[in-house]
Design an enzyme around this catalytic site. Sequence first.
Site, PDB file in Angstrom:
ATOM      1  N   ASN A 181      13.172   6.613  10.556  1.00 28.69           N
ATOM      2  CA  ASN A 181      13.609   7.888   9.960  1.00 28.69           C
ATOM      3  C   ASN A 181      15.047   7.871   9.437  1.00 28.69           C
ATOM      4  O   ASN A 181      15.360   8.599   8.508  1.00 28.69           O
ATOM      5  CB  ASN A 181      13.373   9.056  10.927  1.00 28.69           C
ATOM      6  CG  ASN A 181      14.187   8.949  12.184  1.00 28.69           C
ATOM      7  OD1 ASN A 181      14.387   7.859  12.706  1.00 28.69           O
ATOM      8  ND2 ASN A 181      14.659  10.060  12.680  1.00 28.69           N
ATOM      9  N   LYS A 204      15.086  -5.621  15.661  1.00 24.40           N
ATOM     10  CA  LYS A 204      13.798  -5.431  15.014  1.00 24.40           C
ATOM     11  C   LYS A 204      13.824  -4.053  14.371  1.00 24.40           C
ATOM     12  O   LYS A 204      13.688  -3.024  15.042  1.00 24.40           O
ATOM     13  CB  LYS A 204      12.659  -5.477  16.043  1.00 24.40           C
ATOM     14  CG  LYS A 204      11.306  -5.525  15.375  1.00 24.40           C
ATOM     15  CD  LYS A 204      10.192  -4.990  16.241  1.00 24.40           C
ATOM     16  CE  LYS A 204       9.984  -3.528  16.045  1.00 24.40           C
ATOM     17  NZ  LYS A 204       9.613  -3.101  14.694  1.00 24.40           N
ATOM     18  N   PRO A 205      14.021  -4.015  13.038  1.00 22.83           N
ATOM     19  CA  PRO A 205      13.938  -2.708  12.382  1.00 22.83           C
ATOM     20  C   PRO A 205      12.474  -2.285  12.296  1.00 22.83           C
ATOM     21  O   PRO A 205      11.572  -3.124  12.439  1.00 22.83           O
ATOM     22  CB  PRO A 205      14.518  -2.967  10.992  1.00 22.83           C
ATOM     23  CG  PRO A 205      14.411  -4.433  10.758  1.00 22.83           C
ATOM     24  CD  PRO A 205      14.272  -5.115  12.091  1.00 22.83           C
ATOM     25  N   SER A 207       8.891  -1.563  10.837  1.00 25.60           N
ATOM     26  CA  SER A 207       8.190  -2.350   9.810  1.00 25.60           C
ATOM     27  C   SER A 207       8.186  -1.655   8.451  1.00 25.60           C
ATOM     28  O   SER A 207       7.996  -2.296   7.421  1.00 25.60           O
ATOM     29  CB  SER A 207       6.741  -2.591  10.239  1.00 25.60           C
ATOM     30  OG  SER A 207       6.730  -3.195  11.505  1.00 25.60           O
ATOM     31  N   SER A 256      10.223   7.000  19.830  1.00 25.16           N
ATOM     32  CA  SER A 256       9.499   8.086  20.503  1.00 25.16           C
ATOM     33  C   SER A 256       9.622   7.983  22.025  1.00 25.16           C
ATOM     34  O   SER A 256       9.886   6.903  22.568  1.00 25.16           O
ATOM     35  CB  SER A 256       8.029   8.027  20.103  1.00 25.16           C
ATOM     36  OG  SER A 256       7.477   6.823  20.570  1.00 25.16           O
ATOM     37  N   GLU A 277      17.301   6.583  22.915  1.00 26.93           N
ATOM     38  CA  GLU A 277      17.440   7.857  22.207  1.00 26.93           C
ATOM     39  C   GLU A 277      16.045   8.235  21.738  1.00 26.93           C
ATOM     40  O   GLU A 277      15.484   7.581  20.859  1.00 26.93           O
ATOM     41  CB  GLU A 277      18.387   7.706  21.019  1.00 26.93           C
ATOM     42  CG  GLU A 277      19.778   7.233  21.396  1.00 26.93           C
ATOM     43  CD  GLU A 277      20.572   8.238  22.230  1.00 26.93           C
ATOM     44  OE1 GLU A 277      20.181   9.416  22.257  1.00 26.93           O
ATOM     45  OE2 GLU A 277      21.540   7.831  22.870  1.00 26.93           O
ATOM     46  N   LEU A 278      15.478   9.286  22.332  1.00 30.10           N
ATOM     47  CA  LEU A 278      14.041   9.545  22.154  1.00 30.10           C
ATOM     48  C   LEU A 278      13.782  10.877  21.445  1.00 30.10           C
ATOM     49  O   LEU A 278      14.622  11.372  20.727  1.00 30.10           O
ATOM     50  CB  LEU A 278      13.375   9.480  23.528  1.00 30.10           C
ATOM     51  CG  LEU A 278      13.697   8.200  24.337  1.00 30.10           C
ATOM     52  CD1 LEU A 278      13.104   8.251  25.729  1.00 30.10           C
ATOM     53  CD2 LEU A 278      13.224   6.950  23.596  1.00 30.10           C
ATOM     54  N   CYS A 311      15.468  13.413  14.653  1.00 34.66           N
ATOM     55  CA  CYS A 311      15.259  13.645  16.092  1.00 34.66           C
ATOM     56  C   CYS A 311      15.962  14.902  16.570  1.00 34.66           C
ATOM     57  O   CYS A 311      15.505  15.552  17.497  1.00 34.66           O
ATOM     58  CB  CYS A 311      15.733  12.440  16.881  1.00 34.66           C
ATOM     59  SG  CYS A 311      17.428  11.993  16.503  1.00 34.66           S
ATOM     60  N   GLU A 409       6.508  17.619  19.823  1.00 28.97           N
ATOM     61  CA  GLU A 409       7.367  17.351  18.669  1.00 28.97           C
ATOM     62  C   GLU A 409       6.490  17.154  17.428  1.00 28.97           C
ATOM     63  O   GLU A 409       5.556  16.354  17.451  1.00 28.97           O
ATOM     64  CB  GLU A 409       8.166  16.072  18.947  1.00 28.97           C
ATOM     65  CG  GLU A 409       9.142  15.700  17.865  1.00 28.97           C
ATOM     66  CD  GLU A 409       9.824  14.347  18.130  1.00 28.97           C
ATOM     67  OE1 GLU A 409       9.135  13.403  18.585  1.00 28.97           O
ATOM     68  OE2 GLU A 409      11.026  14.237  17.873  1.00 28.97           O
TER      69      GLU A 409
END
Length: 540
Positions: A181, A204-205, A207, A256, A277-278, A311, A409
Amino acid sequence: MTDTEARTEATGANGSNPGLATTSQLRPGRTETDRLSGRVAVPAEGRESAEVRSPLNGELLGVVPIGTADDVTAAMERARSAQRVWATKPVKERAAVLLRYHDLVLEQQDELLDLIQAENGKARVWAFEEILDQAVTARYYARLAPRALKPKAKLTALPGLVRTWEHHLPKGVIGVISPWNYPLVLAVSDALAALVAGNAIVIKPDSQTPFTAIRAFEMLEESGLPKGLVQIVTGPGRSVGTAIIDQADYVMFTGSTDTGRKVASQAAERLIGMSAELGGKNPMVVTADVDLDTAVEGAVVAAFANTGQLCISIERIYVEDAIAGRFTDQLAQRVSALRLGAEQSYGAEVGALASQDQLDKVSAHVQDAVVKGARVLAGAKARPDIGPFHYEPTVLADVTPDMDLYADETFGPVVAVYPVQSVDEAVDKANDTQYGLNASVYSGDPKHGRAIAARLQAGTVNVNDGYSSAWATLDAPMGGMKASGLGRRHGHEGLLKYTESQTIAVRSPLAAKLQDPTGDPRGYAKRFTKILKLAKHLPR
Ligand code: NAD
């Protein structure tokens, strides 16, 4: 495997959609994305590749190789050897890289804006938020690190006779796992703090959004970061992500709550630290004495910035009865007038949702609410005429606990408005959630607003703002209470979490004599009883 990953592997990053663009219309073109793809720590040969398609029009932006656990192991080895050298550099030299990166990001912002928009689909104005964040974060940590990482003298048990310092040593290799995001901010900002603290990164960004991260880390190298210190491994979370957690010395995860739980249990097994950070279901409280125009404008940005895929964006608004009708009408009118668009230029206020999964989730939440009796005050329609994943910003009323979006959410451009009889009721309802990431209070009296804020269970609370003031206060910690996270980014904590603190104490010969318990144990006990009684009267 997350839905996003399943889709990526099966059909390319954004799934298939009829009417997708086949010719290249977006910037950057294939030559550039092929070049960027060649920079990842995964060999192209012998690996399958994943397509990255733009949510703006479905165009194929490029492909990246799908990494394996072996690729992560090789990346870790390279990162470790680069880190050993990097950790010996003076902190000021490391900080200077961040300051050069700050300038480069501002100078070459158009290139990054194009990449962010192409991969994520957001409107350009919200992509610019990422540029702002990046520059401010680079400057903040470049200025903070030399002070915060300097060994600090500590008060000792025998002042003057024992001298003690707290040192901060880099952890080693930090594993970063980031979502789609905010492709620039969430891949790079936390890494900046880790790098200036002397660590290497294996990242790892997501995909769907690898190219922004690849180009940003390349800009860091152009700013003087040694090659090899950042290793980018593209591929699915369940293989590449887990392999990173298996080998890193610390993990920074953004994503998430469900995935965060898996990451946390894997990190716990290895007894390594992590920061997560969720998700959130962030509330706004609006008091009756508020300036209506200010509150409505604030709510629009708070709920619909980044197409609501933020978020910390607001999904629930509690308004005092006295103004609830006028507030809701004005909000609905303003939201209905928001401009949707798919262009790579400033203009649109609302961009695309990021994927077919996002469109499905948002549509399902709204449909479920409407079927169960929610009233649509604005939006609630997909807009395939603009782009494959565009969805109108939506305002709902009469939302009840049996509806999915009441407590879950949505992570999209949907906000529910609830009239309340009092501020107390608003606070109770705002806190009635498993989440605790961000909250907002709009009040005519900032002092009263701050008092309400202190009663809200959220890691950040913005008074007369939706989210940006607390986020942009880089000197203050940012993160989630309850199921919204573990640990904090930003502030001293956002830097020092990437270090091991080490206490070094040096004893003088006199202290050694005083502290010797052998020979005359009774004398030793008497001496220290006296010392402690005296010490109590000292100022510190
Ligand atoms: P996600 O959890 O599905 O994916 C995040 C990342 O984790 C991706 O790179 C994914 O590939 C990886 N991953 C998936 N399974 C994994 C596993 N088992 N082990 C290791 N890595 C794994 O989240 P998403 O859908 O991409 O992002 C949206 C969510 O992120 C929302 O809930 C949002 O609220 C949250 N988010 C939180 C913040 C914050 O700062 N609190 C910021 C942005 C997004």
